[in-house]
Design a protein around this motif. Sequence first.
Motif, PDB file in Angstrom:
ATOM      1  N   ASN A 107      10.481   8.212   2.298  1.00 19.17           N
ATOM      2  CA  ASN A 107      11.202   9.490   2.239  1.00 19.17           C
ATOM      3  C   ASN A 107      10.258  10.678   2.405  1.00 19.17           C
ATOM      4  O   ASN A 107      10.587  11.669   3.060  1.00 19.17           O
ATOM      5  N   GLU A 108       9.083  10.570   1.789  1.00 20.72           N
ATOM      6  CA  GLU A 108       8.095  11.635   1.926  1.00 20.72           C
ATOM      7  C   GLU A 108       7.604  11.723   3.372  1.00 20.72           C
ATOM      8  O   GLU A 108       7.426  12.816   3.912  1.00 20.72           O
ATOM      9  N   TYR A 109       7.408  10.571   3.982  1.00 13.98           N
ATOM     10  CA  TYR A 109       6.921  10.542   5.362  1.00 13.98           C
ATOM     11  C   TYR A 109       7.968  11.124   6.318  1.00 13.98           C
ATOM     12  O   TYR A 109       7.636  11.818   7.290  1.00 13.98           O
ATOM     13  N   ASN A 132      -0.535  -0.856   2.636  1.00 17.70           N
ATOM     14  CA  ASN A 132      -0.535  -1.642   3.884  1.00 17.70           C
ATOM     15  C   ASN A 132       0.873  -1.761   4.447  1.00 17.70           C
ATOM     16  O   ASN A 132       1.103  -1.603   5.653  1.00 17.70           O
ATOM     17  N   GLU A 133       1.813  -2.070   3.561  1.00 17.34           N
ATOM     18  CA  GLU A 133       3.214  -2.225   3.983  1.00 17.34           C
ATOM     19  C   GLU A 133       3.777  -0.905   4.483  1.00 17.34           C
ATOM     20  O   GLU A 133       4.482  -0.844   5.500  1.00 17.34           O
ATOM     21  N   PHE A 134       3.485   0.166   3.767  1.00 17.96           N
ATOM     22  CA  PHE A 134       3.996   1.483   4.129  1.00 17.96           C
ATOM     23  C   PHE A 134       3.420   1.980   5.456  1.00 17.96           C
ATOM     24  O   PHE A 134       4.144   2.531   6.297  1.00 17.96           O
ATOM     25  N   SER A 135       2.115   1.788   5.662  1.00 19.65           N
ATOM     26  CA  SER A 135       1.465   2.348   6.847  1.00 19.65           C
ATOM     27  C   SER A 135       1.593   1.459   8.075  1.00 19.65           C
ATOM     28  O   SER A 135       1.168   1.850   9.170  1.00 19.65           O
ATOM     29  N   CYS A 143      -2.409   6.281  11.371  1.00 13.93           N
ATOM     30  CA  CYS A 143      -2.867   6.989  10.172  1.00 13.93           C
ATOM     31  C   CYS A 143      -4.379   6.948  10.054  1.00 13.93           C
ATOM     32  O   CYS A 143      -5.064   6.118  10.675  1.00 13.93           O
ATOM     33  N   ILE A 144      -4.881   7.846   9.243  1.00 15.59           N
ATOM     34  CA  ILE A 144      -6.289   7.829   8.836  1.00 15.59           C
ATOM     35  C   ILE A 144      -6.340   7.144   7.485  1.00 15.59           C
ATOM     36  O   ILE A 144      -5.720   7.602   6.521  1.00 15.59           O
ATOM     37  N   ARG A 145      -7.056   6.048   7.404  1.00 12.91           N
ATOM     38  CA  ARG A 145      -7.137   5.263   6.165  1.00 12.91           C
ATOM     39  C   ARG A 145      -8.595   5.205   5.735  1.00 12.91           C
ATOM     40  O   ARG A 145      -9.439   4.613   6.429  1.00 12.91           O
ATOM     41  N   ILE A 154      -2.573  10.658   6.136  1.00 14.64           N
ATOM     42  CA  ILE A 154      -3.963  10.571   5.677  1.00 14.64           C
ATOM     43  C   ILE A 154      -3.966   9.879   4.312  1.00 14.64           C
ATOM     44  O   ILE A 154      -3.376  10.385   3.352  1.00 14.64           O
ATOM     45  N   ILE A 155      -4.604   8.721   4.219  1.00 20.41           N
ATOM     46  CA  ILE A 155      -4.668   7.967   2.968  1.00 20.41           C
ATOM     47  C   ILE A 155      -6.130   7.888   2.519  1.00 20.41           C
ATOM     48  O   ILE A 155      -6.987   7.399   3.263  1.00 20.41           O
ATOM     49  N   ILE A 156      -6.399   8.379   1.338  1.00 16.95           N
ATOM     50  CA  ILE A 156      -7.738   8.261   0.752  1.00 16.95           C
ATOM     51  C   ILE A 156      -7.630   7.331  -0.453  1.00 16.95           C
ATOM     52  O   ILE A 156      -7.044   7.690  -1.484  1.00 16.95           O
TER      53      ILE A 156
END
Length: 461
Positions: free
Chosen positions: A16-18, A41-44, A49-51, A104-106
């Motif tokens: 929903n956020e995405y 992993n499942e979400f992206s 994306c930048i992981r 972007i995932i940190i």
Amino acid sequence: MKKFVDRFQELETLENEYNSNSSSFVVLYGRRRIGKTELLNEFSRNKKCIRFLATEESEKMNREAFSSIVSEYTSNPLVKKASLSWEELFDLITDYNTDDKELIIIDEFQYIGKSNPSFISVLQKIWDTKLKNNNVMLVLCGSLINMMYSQTLSYDSPLYGRRTKQIRLKQIPFKYYKEFIDSTDEKFLIEAYSVTGGVPKYIEMFESSNDIYTAIKNSILNSQSYLYEEPEFLLKNEVQEVGSYYSIIKTIACGCEQLSDISNALEIKATNLPKYLKVLIDLDIIERVVPITEDKPEKSKMGLYKIKDNYIRFWFKFVYPYKSYIESEHIDFVLDKIKDGFIKNHVAYVYEDICKNQYLPELIIKNTFGFTPTKIGKWWDRKDTEIDIVATDNSNNIIFGECKYTKKPLDVNVYYDLLEKAKKVNWNKQNRNEYFVFFCINGYTEKMQNLAKENLNIILY
């Protein structure tokens, strides 16, 4: 590929956020091995994306590693050769042309802030001046709960108020264990849950076994296994006075659950304990429980401190006291000690939690009782009377429940014992409708089944 189990609500929140039309800032945190990486992993999956996985190296080293990832993402090989600031790197990301929201995932975010606390203020400025006004979704993920809270969610953090959602990932409920472990044996699933406690990485260690004691021997009593020292690792990463917290957990595991009992056992003033207990509660390691009929739970003097985490409860009962034997390779001796008390002193209590948190709600949802309880818990008095489950509604309906993880079928004597105990519960005593529900892993005697047929207020699960 590993099967993705549960986490439906968390995955929906991320999606929903995405898919929202504005920028998103999500904080995802939870203890190590709880499944944060698998969720991301499942979400992206199928999203560009930048992981980035932060490390315990310096902020400069993390920035250089992040720079390499940005270089690949933007197909600009010059980026990783230049010495760019965090602001310049995020400028490159937001200037990069893409039709989709930039993700972007940190991961293990807390390590960057730990190495350089000023980085939190830098990221706050980057969010306010660059990311917030662009089509960006930023996810900060971390496994050190106290540090993640102080860096991202605390009122004192520069990032306070910026997040659009926060997710604290917790253990998998028991009802999903059949999807993890290929077994139709409910007893084995319950016993596996009583040890692994819903932590996905722990459950994986039990997947290939159909005997609980073999699984314990191979996965826990093996000093080379990560589970052997897992509680020590968890505490050392979350608290400073590890010895004090160890002593408190060990004391509770030994049966001292009242504040005064813990105080006396440790020879510490009771007024000095709450700060430690609060930290353990915040970490989801222990919980404070009161009889369900208490009007003001927070002020009740009947409060007990229980170990909430199944694995930590198991470890402090059956591993910690025998570490010297395990390390001198007397494994079978320790396993025999575990067999002596595992069912009676551990599984039976976890079974009560399963009945209260899963089996009873299943009956309620099916409208078995004809009303919906608003409070579900346990009840006990100041003497020696205890009832496994008591549930009440806002009217005059009350449910009394008994849970038996025994080798024999449940007989009518358990009902008559519960009937007597129920008389001691002073809740709407003069005008209440009473229901009795029973849970037994090995079923019910013919007498008990007949009694339930004759009395509509008796429910056998």
